[in-house]
Design an enzyme around this catalytic site. Structure first.
Site, PDB file in Angstrom:
ATOM      1  N   PRO A 179       0.782  -1.237   0.000  1.00 50.07           N
ATOM      2  CA  PRO A 179       0.000   0.000   0.000  1.00 50.07           C
ATOM      3  C   PRO A 179       0.817   1.292   0.000  1.00 50.07           C
ATOM      4  O   PRO A 179       0.431   2.264  -0.640  1.00 50.07           O
ATOM      5  CB  PRO A 179      -0.828  -0.114   1.290  1.00 50.07           C
ATOM      6  CG  PRO A 179      -0.931  -1.580   1.534  1.00 50.07           C
ATOM      7  CD  PRO A 179       0.379  -2.140   1.086  1.00 50.07           C
TER       8      PRO A 179
ATOM      9  N   LYS B 176       5.654   8.036 -11.764  1.00 49.58           N
ATOM     10  CA  LYS B 176       4.364   7.412 -11.396  1.00 49.58           C
ATOM     11  C   LYS B 176       3.491   8.371 -10.592  1.00 49.58           C
ATOM     12  O   LYS B 176       2.279   8.491 -10.830  1.00 49.58           O
ATOM     13  CB  LYS B 176       4.626   6.140 -10.586  1.00 49.58           C
ATOM     14  CG  LYS B 176       3.368   5.525  -9.953  1.00 49.58           C
ATOM     15  CD  LYS B 176       2.332   5.118 -11.005  1.00 49.58           C
ATOM     16  CE  LYS B 176       0.980   4.771 -10.383  1.00 49.58           C
ATOM     17  NZ  LYS B 176       1.034   3.651  -9.460  1.00 49.58           N
TER      18      LYS B 176
END
Length: 313
Positions: free
Chosen positions: A68, A170
């Site tokens: 995560p 990203k």
């Protein structure tokens, strides 16, 4: 390459990525996840289950992570290092903080472990099909050695530069998507209030210069039908990534306006109960529904308080 592989983090994206790596690499892939169901699915695809991170570290020399956030990445890397097993390369395919990624890489290098950031973009469907976009931060030598393995999971591979460069690209990619969804939410709201059908509007926009992946995916599949299921890149994850983008901006001495506004909208949607819903649910803030719901709740509370103070009314 006679490597033995490891994969930790078998969630919505990681599970499919691991399955492709297992099937296409022709190498042993040892897996670990807190979810027994996720591990079972990986084993069905040909992976080898391990009972702990320590056990995996004794068997794999290249370990892929899909977790995560950097918090979990740091914890798992500490466990892999402390295990003093075979691990010589760790590839973080999560979306992680850039500064902490670089610090982690420097720390692991002191123990002879190479650290590479290779976050992924595109949808869960792309993860299943092995057509992800993978943005890698690594030395040229490390990238060249890992490229055949990354190709098992992605159809478009980018070497963005040194460690941390993959995360930078990203994070900015995701921030651009969030801002575009925010813009689409505004356009949809204006169009509907002007009497247009949302589906027709977006279909027309997709034929011209306003077309984009976000319009066809987030817009047509989620904003128009007004559906925001859970377990599809939830608001909480989007907020985490947007915060990383804002941190990059702050470190560069830049104050972004659109990015900050989008972040604030997503936080409002999260606080209204949409933390686990697909992040285009931010439209409910943009079009005023969340504000209207809050006002209705206040009126209801006021009515209850009034009746409580006048029990015989």
């Amino acid at each position: 390459m006679s490597h033995t592989l490891g994969f930790i983090g078998l969630g919505v994206m990681g599970g499919s990525m691991c399955a492709n790596l297992t099937r296409k690499s022709s190498k042993p892939v040892h897996v670990f996840d807190m979810s027994a169901d996720a591990v079972a699915k990986a084993v069905e695809a040909g992976a080898i289950a391990e009972a702990s991170i320590d056990a995996l570290a004794q068997r794999a020399d290249i370990v892929f992570l899909s977790l995560p956030s950097i918090v979990q990445v740091e914890a798992v890397c500490a466990s892999l290092r402390d295990a003093r097993g075979k691990v010589r390369t760790i590839v973080d395919m999560s979306t992680s903080d850039v500064a902490r990624t670089r610090a982690l890489a420097a720390s692991l290098a002191a123990d002879g472990i190479d650290y590479v950031d290779a976050p992924v973009a595109r949808t869960a469907e792309a993860a299943i099909k092995g057509t992800l976009l993978i943005m890698t931060g690594a030395s040229a030598q490390a990238y060249a050695s890992l490229e055949p393995l990354l190709a098992c999971m992605g159809s478009d591979l980018l070497h963005c530069g040194g460690v941390g460069a993959g995360q930078t690209v990203k994070i900015l990619n995701n921030m651009m998507v969030f801002m575009t969804v925010n813009a689409l939410a505004e356009i949809l709201t204006i169009g509907r209030r002007a009497g247009l059908d949302g589906k027709t509007l977006f279909d027309m926009l997709s034929k011209g210069s306003a077309d984009s992946f976000a319009l066809r995916n987030h817009g047509m599949k989620s904003l128009v039908p007004d559906t925001y299921p859970e377990k599809i890149f939830p608001m909480a994850y989007a907020i985490k990534d947007a915060a990383l983008a804002l941190t990059l901006a702050k470190e560069a001495g830049f104050e972004p306006h659109i990015a900050q506004h989008t972040y604030d909208i997503m936080c409002e949607a999260r606080d209204a109960g949409f933390a686990q819903n697909y992040h285009p649910a931010m439209v409910r803030v943009v079009d005023g529904r969340i504000a209207a719901d809050k006002q209705a709740d206040k009126q209801a509370d006021k009515h209850v308080d009034t009746r409580a103070s006048h029990p015989h009314a």
